[in-house]
Enzyme design. Structure first.
Site, PDB file in Angstrom:
ATOM      1  N   LYS A 280       0.844  -1.184   0.000  1.00  0.00           N
ATOM      2  CA  LYS A 280       0.000   0.000   0.000  1.00  0.00           C
ATOM      3  C   LYS A 280       0.888   1.245   0.000  1.00  0.00           C
ATOM      4  O   LYS A 280       1.796   1.366   0.801  1.00  0.00           O
ATOM      5  CB  LYS A 280      -0.916   0.002   1.227  1.00  0.00           C
ATOM      6  CG  LYS A 280      -2.059   0.988   1.147  1.00  0.00           C
ATOM      7  CD  LYS A 280      -3.080   0.756   2.248  1.00  0.00           C
ATOM      8  CE  LYS A 280      -4.286   1.672   2.082  1.00  0.00           C
ATOM      9  NZ  LYS A 280      -5.332   1.447   3.113  1.00  0.00           N
ATOM     10  N   GLU A 365     -19.180  -4.257  10.999  1.00  0.00           N
ATOM     11  CA  GLU A 365     -20.081  -3.440  11.819  1.00  0.00           C
ATOM     12  C   GLU A 365     -21.165  -4.268  12.497  1.00  0.00           C
ATOM     13  O   GLU A 365     -21.565  -3.971  13.635  1.00  0.00           O
ATOM     14  CB  GLU A 365     -20.711  -2.345  10.962  1.00  0.00           C
ATOM     15  CG  GLU A 365     -19.763  -1.268  10.494  1.00  0.00           C
ATOM     16  CD  GLU A 365     -18.977  -1.633   9.253  1.00  0.00           C
ATOM     17  OE1 GLU A 365     -18.118  -0.834   8.834  1.00  0.00           O
ATOM     18  OE2 GLU A 365     -19.205  -2.734   8.700  1.00  0.00           O
ATOM     19  N   ARG A 393     -25.231  -0.572   8.077  1.00  0.00           N
ATOM     20  CA  ARG A 393     -24.980  -1.979   7.772  1.00  0.00           C
ATOM     21  C   ARG A 393     -25.365  -2.891   8.942  1.00  0.00           C
ATOM     22  O   ARG A 393     -25.493  -4.096   8.778  1.00  0.00           O
ATOM     23  CB  ARG A 393     -23.491  -2.176   7.448  1.00  0.00           C
ATOM     24  CG  ARG A 393     -23.042  -1.473   6.175  1.00  0.00           C
ATOM     25  CD  ARG A 393     -21.545  -1.187   6.157  1.00  0.00           C
ATOM     26  NE  ARG A 393     -20.727  -2.366   6.179  1.00  0.00           N
ATOM     27  CZ  ARG A 393     -20.264  -2.994   5.094  1.00  0.00           C
ATOM     28  NH1 ARG A 393     -20.571  -2.536   3.898  1.00  0.00           N
ATOM     29  NH2 ARG A 393     -19.506  -4.047   5.201  1.00  0.00           N
TER      30      ARG A 393
END
Length: 622
Positions: A280, A365, A393
């Protein structure tokens, strides 16, 4: 030089192999230059340059289909499909989205913006292809962090039953937004470091291939055998044991190796997972050193990586962070939960101070909310810090696991209201509606930074489910002199007059001040009220207002249906109070990306347009 030759999809295939590496370098330079001006997701995109190039070289878009999980790593894909000119307007109103959009290009086959959805969508595309007699390839590109989401596992379970080709690309950069946590991360670490397996596999293959006549045939036979070398050498083989062929790990920055692997993957007549290891932020030192900081970057100086616009005032997340640390000091029962966003939600200081009372559950979540319910049932005081658009969610878990049991879970809801550049999938404009519909839930919103502090303390001392929602950005420091104690279900009257009452929720109090000034300058009396509570509404105050006011104007940064205004209107109508109600809210629609102030104007939520509506309504009923 090479990037200028990419003007439409598949132009990359016209380049010579020797030109791939320079193109990758040009793409990185282009992304760094453009995102330093517009802001955007930088680190994740720098990490997938070669991976995206290899996909475009090995597959034929738009005939073949790729679903990008979340989609914040799709910038190179946009470049390779002829959208280079759109980067000047990236994430601006009317400009190119920072996520895949079907309306933007035929090469974007599925809109994304939230995590862990790509495999499910990919399976749907595979089944549609097979039922309609298609022959194209379907790829789902999912980050290792997204595998912590339960939906990804539900999809993997389903993918194992497929009888035709489906390619899952696992982009493994050891990060989601923050550093990965949990068993999946440890498992992938084991695969990455399994040098013994990789060396053994290559050594056996090289040795067998040297056997005259029979060597290559033996290698092919071993590869076809289900109980092959991987099953023998790597314990568990999680994906293989599910019925999903595992290929890798593959160097995600080696284009030729990636192309070979993709070509092998296309031959498999069921689901196959290609494990790709990337870095990354690759190619830009500040992003490599601080990938989390450059996940969603504001405009920055290329030389240093530092933001161009330094913040001089605290934002709401900063205030939350400070108060949480203080609450952690005062009460050992206070615990904090995040879904892979300790930095974004402001919990990093709490984590550093109280590591045993901090829980990062990964991008999950639903689990976070039910886990919090368990903590509350066990006698603790859990605070779930989450962005508004991500909390939706977990609606079922809030309703069933927290509110039915009336458990004391505090929901600290950041990024509520319009968030701007990330667009439809990230606007936090539904939480007042879906939370206020749930029995036992209390919903609050602060007018400024001091009230956020007071409300968070009130919420932690409360007994039952309670949600505190606050916006993105700089914390409002006005109206400091108005700091009445927070009382359950009671509003705060700031300015009291007659005729017109402005009842504003949270961030809209600042807007209501400006509207009141306009109305006063035009000659209208106007009361200003900080609603504080969306659920329960202050019924006693409405009864009193109806005695001296002809019009109540509700103001909220939420869609109209099911919001604060709806609840006020219902009460006034049911009680037949002699007062009209004008609802000022966001429209019941998805709102695209762009500067927040510009979006306010586009949806009629700026002071001038609100004041005009109020005056028109008031005059028409005189």
């Amino acid at each position: 030089m090479y990037l200028e030759q990419i003007n439409q999809v598949n132009d990359i295939k016209k380049l010579d192999k020797s030109e791939w590496e320079p193109l990758a370098q040009e793409i990185r330079e282009f992304l760094i230059e453009k995102i330093s001006v517009t802001g955007g997701h930088l680190a994740s995109n720098l990490g997938v340059v070669e991976l995206t190039m290899a996909m475009h070289l090995a597959f034929d878009f738009p005939q073949d289909k790729v679903v990008w999980d979340v989609g914040h790593q799709s910038y190179t894909h946009k470049l390779l499909t002829g959208r280079r000119a759109g980067f000047d307007g990236l994430r601006k109103y009317g400009g190119m989205s920072g996520f895949p959009k079907r309306k933007e290009s035929d090469c974007d086959c599925f809109d994304t913006g939230h995590s862990s959805t790509s495999i499910s969508a990919g399976i749907g595309l595979v089944e549609a292809r097979d039922l309609l007699g298609g022959s194209y390839s379907v790829l789902s590109v999912i980050g290792d962090g997204a595998l912590t989401g339960g939906m990804a596992f539900e999809a993997l379970n389903n993918a194992s039953r497929l009888k035709s080709n489906f390619i899952i690309v696992l982009n493994d950069n050891q990060m989601s937004i923050a550093e990965n946590v949990g068993g999946i991360s440890q498992y992938l670490n084991g695969l990455r470091s399994a040098e013994g397996y990789n060396n053994f596999k290559e050594g056996v293959q090289n040795t067998l291939e040297k056997i005259p006549v029979y060597g290559e045939g033996l290698v092919r036979q071993i590869k076809r055998t289900k109980s092959g070398l991987k099953q023998l050498v790597i314990p568990g083989m999680f994906f293989e044991n599910m019925g999903i062929t595992y290929l890798g790990p593959v160097d995600g920055h080696n284009i030729e190796q990636l192309i070979r692997t993709f070509r092998d993957a296309k031959k498999i007549r069921h689901a196959v997972l290609v494990h790709v290891c990337t870095r990354k932020g690759k190619g830009y030192a500040p992003a490599e050193r601080h990938p989390s900081r450059f996940h969603g970057a504001e405009p920055f100086e290329i030389e240093t990586g530092l933001p161009k616009h330094k913040r001089t005032k605290a934002n709401y997340t900063d205030i939350f962070s400070t108060v949480m640390r203080k609450l952690g000091d005062r009460d050992e029962k206070v615990v904090a939960i995040t879904a892979a966003m300790p930095d974004g939600t402001g919990l990093k200081r709490f984590k550093n101070m109280f590591p045993d009372r901090f829980f990062d559950v990964g991008i999950a979540e639903q689990h976070a909310v039910t886990f919090a319910a368990g903590l509350a049932a066990g006698g603790l005081k859990p605070v779930v810090a989450v962005y508004s658009s991500f909390l939706q969610r977990a609606y079922d878990q809030i309703l069933h696991d927290v509110c039915i049991q009336n458990l004391h879970v505090v929901f600290a809801i950041d990024r509520a209201g319009l968030v701007g550049s990330d667009g439809e999938t990230h606007q936090g404009i539904f939480d007042l509606s879906y939370l206020s519909s749930i029995p036992n839930m209390t919903v609050m919103a602060p007018k400024n930074k001091w009230e956020l502090s007071d409300m968070l303390k009130f919420a932690v001392a409360f007994d039952g489910p309670i949600a505190l929602r606050y916006p993105r950005g700089e914390a409002y420091d006005g109206l400091r002199e108005f700091r009445a104690s927070v009382e359950y279900g009671r509003s705060e009257v700031i300015y009291e007059e007659a005729d017109i009452a402005l009842l504003a929720v949270g961030s809209m109090v600042k807007m209501a001040e400006k509207v009141r000034d306009i109305l006063k300058d035009t000659g209208y009396n106007c009361t200003l009220i900080n609603a504080r509570f969306v659920k329960p509404i202050d019924e006693a105050l409405l009864e009193e207002l109806a005695k001296t006011h002809k019009l109540a104007v509700t103001m909220e940064e939420n869609v109209r249906t099911g919001g604060f205004g709806d609840h006020v209107l219902e009460y006034v109508t049911d009680r037949e109070l002699p007062m009209r109600v004008l609802n000022v809210s966001l429209p019941d629609e998805y709102i695209e990306h762009g500067n927040v102030d510009l979006l306010y104007k586009e949806v009629g939520l700026d002071p001038e347009q609100i004041a005009k509506r109020v005056i028109t309504d008031y005059i028409s009923h005189m």
